[in-house]
Scaffold this motif. Structure first.
Motif, PDB file in Angstrom:
ATOM      1  N   THR A  50      11.986  -5.309   5.859  1.00 50.98           N
ATOM      2  CA  THR A  50      12.201  -5.465   4.420  1.00 50.98           C
ATOM      3  C   THR A  50      11.068  -4.802   3.639  1.00 50.98           C
ATOM      4  N   ILE A  51      11.332  -4.537   2.377  1.00 50.19           N
ATOM      5  CA  ILE A  51      10.292  -4.002   1.478  1.00 50.19           C
ATOM      6  C   ILE A  51       9.164  -5.026   1.350  1.00 50.19           C
ATOM      7  N   GLU A  52       9.520  -6.307   1.340  1.00 51.50           N
ATOM      8  CA  GLU A  52       8.516  -7.371   1.264  1.00 51.50           C
ATOM      9  C   GLU A  52       7.510  -7.246   2.423  1.00 51.50           C
ATOM     10  N   LEU A  80       5.855  -8.789  -4.811  1.00 49.30           N
ATOM     11  CA  LEU A  80       5.374  -7.505  -4.282  1.00 49.30           C
ATOM     12  C   LEU A  80       6.391  -6.356  -4.328  1.00 49.30           C
ATOM     13  N   PRO A  81       7.685  -6.595  -4.030  1.00 53.29           N
ATOM     14  CA  PRO A  81       8.621  -5.462  -4.024  1.00 53.29           C
ATOM     15  C   PRO A  81       8.708  -4.702  -5.346  1.00 53.29           C
ATOM     16  N   GLN A  82       8.363  -5.336  -6.459  1.00 53.83           N
ATOM     17  CA  GLN A  82       8.431  -4.624  -7.736  1.00 53.83           C
ATOM     18  C   GLN A  82       7.366  -3.524  -7.846  1.00 53.83           C
ATOM     19  N   LEU A  83       6.376  -3.542  -6.961  1.00 52.99           N
ATOM     20  CA  LEU A  83       5.346  -2.507  -6.938  1.00 52.99           C
ATOM     21  C   LEU A  83       5.740  -1.325  -6.055  1.00 52.99           C
ATOM     22  N   CYS A  84       6.789  -1.481  -5.267  1.00 58.40           N
ATOM     23  CA  CYS A  84       7.127  -0.522  -4.222  1.00 58.40           C
ATOM     24  C   CYS A  84       7.898   0.686  -4.749  1.00 58.40           C
ATOM     25  N   GLY A 107       0.423  -1.759  -9.890  1.00 56.76           N
ATOM     26  CA  GLY A 107       1.211  -0.551  -9.652  1.00 56.76           C
ATOM     27  C   GLY A 107       1.506   0.127 -10.973  1.00 56.76           C
ATOM     28  N   ASP A 108       2.391   1.105 -10.951  1.00 56.56           N
ATOM     29  CA  ASP A 108       2.725   1.851 -12.167  1.00 56.56           C
ATOM     30  C   ASP A 108       3.396   0.968 -13.219  1.00 56.56           C
ATOM     31  N   VAL A 118       0.576  -7.818  -9.651  1.00 58.97           N
ATOM     32  CA  VAL A 118       0.862  -9.047  -8.924  1.00 58.97           C
ATOM     33  C   VAL A 118      -0.452  -9.739  -8.599  1.00 58.97           C
ATOM     34  N   LEU A 119      -0.513 -11.028  -8.909  1.00 57.48           N
ATOM     35  CA  LEU A 119      -1.643 -11.850  -8.503  1.00 57.48           C
ATOM     36  C   LEU A 119      -1.415 -12.221  -7.042  1.00 57.48           C
TER      37      LEU A 119
END
Length: 176
Positions: free
Chosen positions: A36-38, A140-144, A163-164, A168-169
């Motif tokens: 997974t992306i996670e 985390l996946p929202q940074l990927c 990320g762009d 994420v804390l």
């Protein structure tokens, strides 16, 4: 026809004010078809926790005898073995006998149950077990992206990865 891995690249800038560790790392990772992306993003955090120019991503899910990350000395001897997820206790025990430092970065809802069930881990003095909070791994996946620019800031024990389009804390708990 077998599915192939997808390649991800991350430029990771670390500014760890707590440990006075600063560095830029160009990471290339293969996302296994079943991964997974996670989990991919947790591997990046595991790298960041133990960052070193000699630390390498392995074949991991392609080779079950390998961890997610490892570091070897100049002679090829293993010195760091870093697992991601909830590995088999025997695999960690075997790695503990082979390496100076072993770490497990766990995440997910069943971590506490896994840690209780694997009580032999507590007897291994060179093994660290880190748990990431569910809130962290869900965010985390929202940074990927296939190509990522990531900035990790650590100050007063607080980890923030940026990320762009999001930040994420990162909430860690050291179980061992």
């Amino acid at each position: 026809m077998a599915l192939k891995a997808t390649i991800y690249k991350a430029d990771l800038n670390i500014a760890n004010m707590d440990n006075h560790q600063y560095g830029d790392y160009q990471l290339t990772m293969a996302l296994h078809p079943s991964e997974t992306i996670e989990r991919l993003m947790v591997r990046i955090l595991a790298y960041a926790r133990f960052a070193d120019d000699a630390l390498e991503f392995t074949k991991d899910l392609f080779e079950t005898d390998e961890p997610a990350l490892w570091q070897k000395d100049l002679t090829g001897q293993l010195i760091k073995w870093i697992e991601v997820g909830s590995p088999d206790e025997d695999k960690v025990k075997k790695a503990s006998a082979r390496c100076k430092q072993v770490a497990v970065v766990t995440y997910g809802n069943s971590v506490d149950e896994w840690y209780k069930r694997n009580s032999k881990l507590k007897t291994l003095s060179n093994v660290q077990v880190w748990k990431l909070s569910t809130a962290t791994t869900e965010a985390l996946p929202q940074l990927c992206a296939r190509t990522m620019q990531l900035q990790l800031n650590v100050m007063d024990g607080e980890w923030t990865i940026i990320g762009d389009d999001a930040q994420v804390l990162v909430e860690w708990e050291q179980l061992q």
